[in-house]
Design an enzyme around this catalytic site. Structure first.
Site, PDB file in Angstrom:
ATOM      1  N   ASP A  19     -57.376  27.583  71.410  1.00 12.34           N
ATOM      2  CA  ASP A  19     -56.148  28.216  70.907  1.00 12.34           C
ATOM      3  C   ASP A  19     -54.954  27.927  71.816  1.00 12.34           C
ATOM      4  OD1 ASP A  19     -56.230  29.611  68.484  1.00 12.34           O
ATOM      5  OD2 ASP A  19     -57.328  31.299  69.353  1.00 12.34           O
ATOM      6  N   LYS A  21     -60.631  28.156  58.797  1.00 15.61           N
ATOM      7  CA  LYS A  21     -60.984  27.393  60.003  1.00 15.61           C
ATOM      8  C   LYS A  21     -62.401  26.823  59.873  1.00 15.61           C
ATOM      9  CE  LYS A  21     -57.759  29.962  62.888  1.00 15.61           C
ATOM     10  NZ  LYS A  21     -57.497  30.982  63.907  1.00 15.61           N
ATOM     11  N   GLN A  41     -60.340  35.623  67.196  1.00 18.80           N
ATOM     12  CA  GLN A  41     -59.262  35.813  66.227  1.00 18.80           C
ATOM     13  C   GLN A  41     -58.490  37.093  66.548  1.00 18.80           C
ATOM     14  OE1 GLN A  41     -58.464  33.532  63.955  1.00 18.80           O
ATOM     15  NE2 GLN A  41     -56.800  34.717  63.072  1.00 18.80           N
TER      16      GLN A  41
HETATM   17  N1  GUN Z   1     -54.130  35.274  64.708  1.00 18.29           N
HETATM   18  C1  GUN Z   1     -53.085  34.688  64.064  1.00 18.29           C
HETATM   19  N2  GUN Z   1     -52.999  33.388  64.411  1.00 18.29           N
HETATM   20  C2  GUN Z   1     -53.996  33.159  65.296  1.00 18.29           C
HETATM   21  C3  GUN Z   1     -54.423  31.992  65.990  1.00 18.29           C
HETATM   22  O1  GUN Z   1     -53.848  30.913  65.900  1.00 18.29           O
HETATM   23  N3  GUN Z   1     -55.503  32.162  66.801  1.00 18.29           N
HETATM   24  C4  GUN Z   1     -56.128  33.353  66.953  1.00 18.29           C
HETATM   25  N4  GUN Z   1     -57.167  33.417  67.793  1.00 18.29           N
HETATM   26  N5  GUN Z   1     -55.754  34.445  66.316  1.00 18.29           N
HETATM   27  C5  GUN Z   1     -54.698  34.342  65.484  1.00 18.29           C
END
Ligand code: GUN
Length: 291
Positions: free
Chosen positions: A119, A52, A96
């Site tokens: 998200d 990211k 996350q």
């Molecule tokens: N864990 C797995 N996929 C994601 C996501 O798209 N966002 C977040 N915050 N955590 C994750």
């Protein structure tokens, strides 16, 4: 059979976003800023967050990674969320997942200001998406919609079968596919569905998001179907330098010859997910959802 190249599509979209950011900055506007909170040292989460941050660089965003040890208290994490909610320099942020067991994920998700919830996990954004109002949409289903559209996969009046009902993928995917514009008739299958094979055999589009490697086999797919594989299970592979490789929910080798379109793993849905997060960050920077 046409392979849907998520890696290439994602790279194209990142370039489009970067061009838009460059134009914004040239107009004297603020560079969008994404913050990621990472708690602990889970291998998968480390990789996701690193990717990211890298994607932010490519898009021309400012990014900040806030790391915490896995003994952080829920109270301290909630205080961090509040600080980011109140910081005008932060356009969007993510926490996350998964979080350590002593922290209530729902409570943390709901503490995020929906205007910064890139998200799209906050109930306000989920609700707005469901009624077709402007919303931050969960990145994986949005990425799949982009792939279907960019590859001109016919969707109107088609029967889409979504396998999996998670809050992050299956359920929002089923909502989006049924919305005006995509116009699918949608069936959601899950672990308690008794006749998944028969239902899949009626599908024009299958979205496999069940987290069981190789679950969708060739006898479940009719000729000419489109198959989207969301699975990313790490399986042991002694021939890989890392000792593992990613395996999707679809038995790709045997399913692919029957398909009109199919996404590979890796290189299909995965790269699009991060790309959708970048797009949401751009929207947050432009205050395009909540005006
Ligand atoms: N864990 C797995 N996929 C994601 C996501 O798209 N966002 C977040 N915050 N955590 C994750």
């Amino acid at each position: 059979m046409q392979l849907i190249d998520g890696k290439l599509t994602a790279a194209t979209i990142r370039q489009e976003i970067a061009a838009e950011v460059a134009a914004m900055v040239a107009r004297g506007e603020k560079r969008p800023h994404l913050v990621a909170i990472l708690v602990g040292h889970d291998g998968g989460s480390e990789t996701y967050v690193a990717n990211k941050v890298k994607a932010c660089e490519e898009c021309g965003f400012k990014s900040t990674l806030l790391r915490h040890e896995d003994d952080i208290t829920e109270e301290a994490l909630l205080a961090e969320v509040k600080r980011l909610n109140d910081d005008p320099d932060v356009d969007g942020f993510i926490v996350q997942l998964p979080l350590p067991k002593h922290i209530n994920e729902e409570k943390v998700t709901e503490a995020i200001d929906p205007r910064k919830d890139v998200d799209g996990f906050h109930p306000v954004n989920v609700g707005r998406m469901t009624i077709g109002a402007p919303a931050f949409i969960s990145a994986t289903p949005q990425g799949i919609v982009n792939l279907l559209q960019r590859y001109n996969v016919p969707t109107a009046g088609k029967h889409a079968v979504v396998i999996g009902r998670s809050n992050i993928v299956g359920r929002p995917m089923s909502v989006l596919l049924s919305q005006k514009g995509l116009d699918c008739t949608v069936t959601v299958c899950h672990s308690r569905t008794p006749n998944i094979k028969e239902i899949c055999l009626q599908a024009d589009i299958i979205v496999a998001a069940i987290g069981k490697p190789g679950f969708v086999t060739a006898d479940m797919v009719r000729e000419g179907a489109t198959v989207i594989d969301v699975g990313t299970t790490r399986v042991t592979d002694s021939t890989s330098p890392r000792g593992w490789r990613l395996k999707g929910d679809v038995d790709f080798q045997n399913v692919a010859p029957k398909c009109a379109f199919i996404t590979p793993v890796p290189g299909g849905v995965g790269p699009m997910t991060i790309c959708s997060l970048m797009h949401n960050t751009l929207l947050a920077g432009k205050k395009a959802i909540y005006k």
